[in-house]
Design a protein around this motif. Structure first.
Motif, mmCIF file in Angstrom:
data_model
loop_
_atom_site.group_PDB
_atom_site.id
_atom_site.type_symbol
_atom_site.label_atom_id
_atom_site.label_comp_id
_atom_site.label_asym_id
_atom_site.label_seq_id
_atom_site.Cartn_x
_atom_site.Cartn_y
_atom_site.Cartn_z
ATOM 1 N N ARG A 194 -1.100 5.629 -10.101
ATOM 2 C CA ARG A 194 -1.844 6.618 -9.812
ATOM 3 C C ARG A 194 -3.242 5.904 -10.885
ATOM 4 N N LYS A 195 -2.376 6.111 -12.547
ATOM 5 C CA LYS A 195 -3.623 4.917 -13.280
ATOM 6 C C LYS A 195 -4.786 4.084 -12.405
ATOM 7 N N THR A 196 -4.082 3.149 -11.159
ATOM 8 C CA THR A 196 -4.819 2.011 -11.501
ATOM 9 C C THR A 196 -6.057 3.263 -10.103
ATOM 10 N N LEU A 197 -5.274 4.246 -9.257
ATOM 11 C CA LEU A 197 -5.752 4.874 -8.207
ATOM 12 C C LEU A 197 -6.812 5.796 -8.654
ATOM 13 N N ASN A 198 -6.825 6.257 -10.143
ATOM 14 C CA ASN A 198 -7.422 6.646 -10.976
ATOM 15 C C ASN A 198 -7.347 8.555 -10.709
ATOM 16 N N ILE A 199 -6.253 8.466 -9.970
ATOM 17 C CA ILE A 199 -4.812 10.164 -9.687
ATOM 18 C C ILE A 199 -4.753 10.483 -10.627
ATOM 19 N N ASN A 200 -4.760 11.978 -11.371
ATOM 20 C CA ASN A 200 -4.233 12.147 -12.177
ATOM 21 C C ASN A 200 -4.226 14.104 -12.192
ATOM 22 N N ASN A 201 -4.329 14.475 -10.518
ATOM 23 C CA ASN A 201 -4.141 15.556 -10.773
ATOM 24 C C ASN A 201 -2.120 15.845 -9.992
ATOM 25 N N PHE A 202 -1.822 14.689 -10.151
ATOM 26 C CA PHE A 202 -0.620 14.748 -9.214
ATOM 27 C C PHE A 202 0.764 14.134 -10.245
ATOM 28 N N THR B 20 0.925 -0.817 -0.546
ATOM 29 C CA THR B 20 -0.212 -0.347 0.135
ATOM 30 C C THR B 20 0.733 1.051 0.046
ATOM 31 N N SER B 21 1.865 1.194 0.127
ATOM 32 C CA SER B 21 2.775 2.067 -0.297
ATOM 33 C C SER B 21 2.970 3.326 -1.266
ATOM 34 N N TYR B 22 2.665 3.082 -1.811
ATOM 35 C CA TYR B 22 2.020 4.048 -3.412
ATOM 36 C C TYR B 22 0.557 4.392 -3.155
ATOM 37 N N GLU B 23 0.125 4.111 -2.454
ATOM 38 C CA GLU B 23 -1.055 4.329 -2.839
ATOM 39 C C GLU B 23 -0.880 5.831 -0.963
ATOM 40 N N ILE B 24 -0.670 5.431 -0.056
ATOM 41 C CA ILE B 24 -0.824 6.098 0.648
ATOM 42 C C ILE B 24 0.297 7.216 0.713
ATOM 43 N N MET B 25 1.327 7.132 -0.281
ATOM 44 C CA MET B 25 1.785 8.562 -0.675
ATOM 45 C C MET B 25 1.271 9.644 -1.068
ATOM 46 N N LEU B 26 0.781 8.689 -2.887
ATOM 47 C CA LEU B 26 0.262 9.119 -3.646
ATOM 48 C C LEU B 26 -1.236 10.506 -2.950
ATOM 49 N N LYS B 27 -1.784 9.797 -2.064
ATOM 50 C CA LYS B 27 -2.685 10.465 -1.703
ATOM 51 C C LYS B 27 -2.636 11.674 -0.177
#
Length: 112
Positions: free
Chosen positions: A50-58, A17-24
């Motif tokens: 980013r793609k998996t979590l649909n994070i487009n603004n970072f 979960t490290s990338y999920e936590i970092m990106l958020k």
């Protein structure tokens, strides 16, 4: 101009979960107001999450070392080659090696 304290952050297990936590966390701009984060990881793996979590603004600011890190940006030092592969939820030899590579690069960068 006063520089912010540089904080080295290792990627940990690329299948966890490290990338999920970092990106958020890094989506919150206040984080960059108090320090200059430097992630030791992989732009390819970060892009996958980013793609998996649909994070487009970072986006990460890619740098070669902590010395090149820019204030008010979330910086990333690439420590992996492009063969690294995410297998969500599974501990693998590759994910362990990636975590070690991240730790070694961060220690080398901040020990210099």
């Amino acid at each position: 101009m006063e520089h912010k304290i540089k904080i080295g952050i290792t990627q940990g297990d690329i299948n966890g979960t490290s990338y999920e936590i970092m990106l958020k966390t890094f989506q919150e701009q206040r984080f960059n107001e108090i320090c200059t984060p430097i992630v030791y990881g992989s732009p390819k793996i970060a892009g996958y999450y980013r793609k998996t979590l649909n994070i487009n603004n970072f986006n990460f600011n890619q740098v070669t070392s902590a010395d090149d890190a820019q204030d008010r940006r979330t910086n990333l030092v690439n420590v992996l080659d492009d063969t690294a592969k995410v297998e969500l939820g599974h501990g693998t030899t590759m994910s362990g090696e990636a975590a070690v590579a991240s730790l070694k690069a961060a220690v080398a960068d901040f020990s210099a």
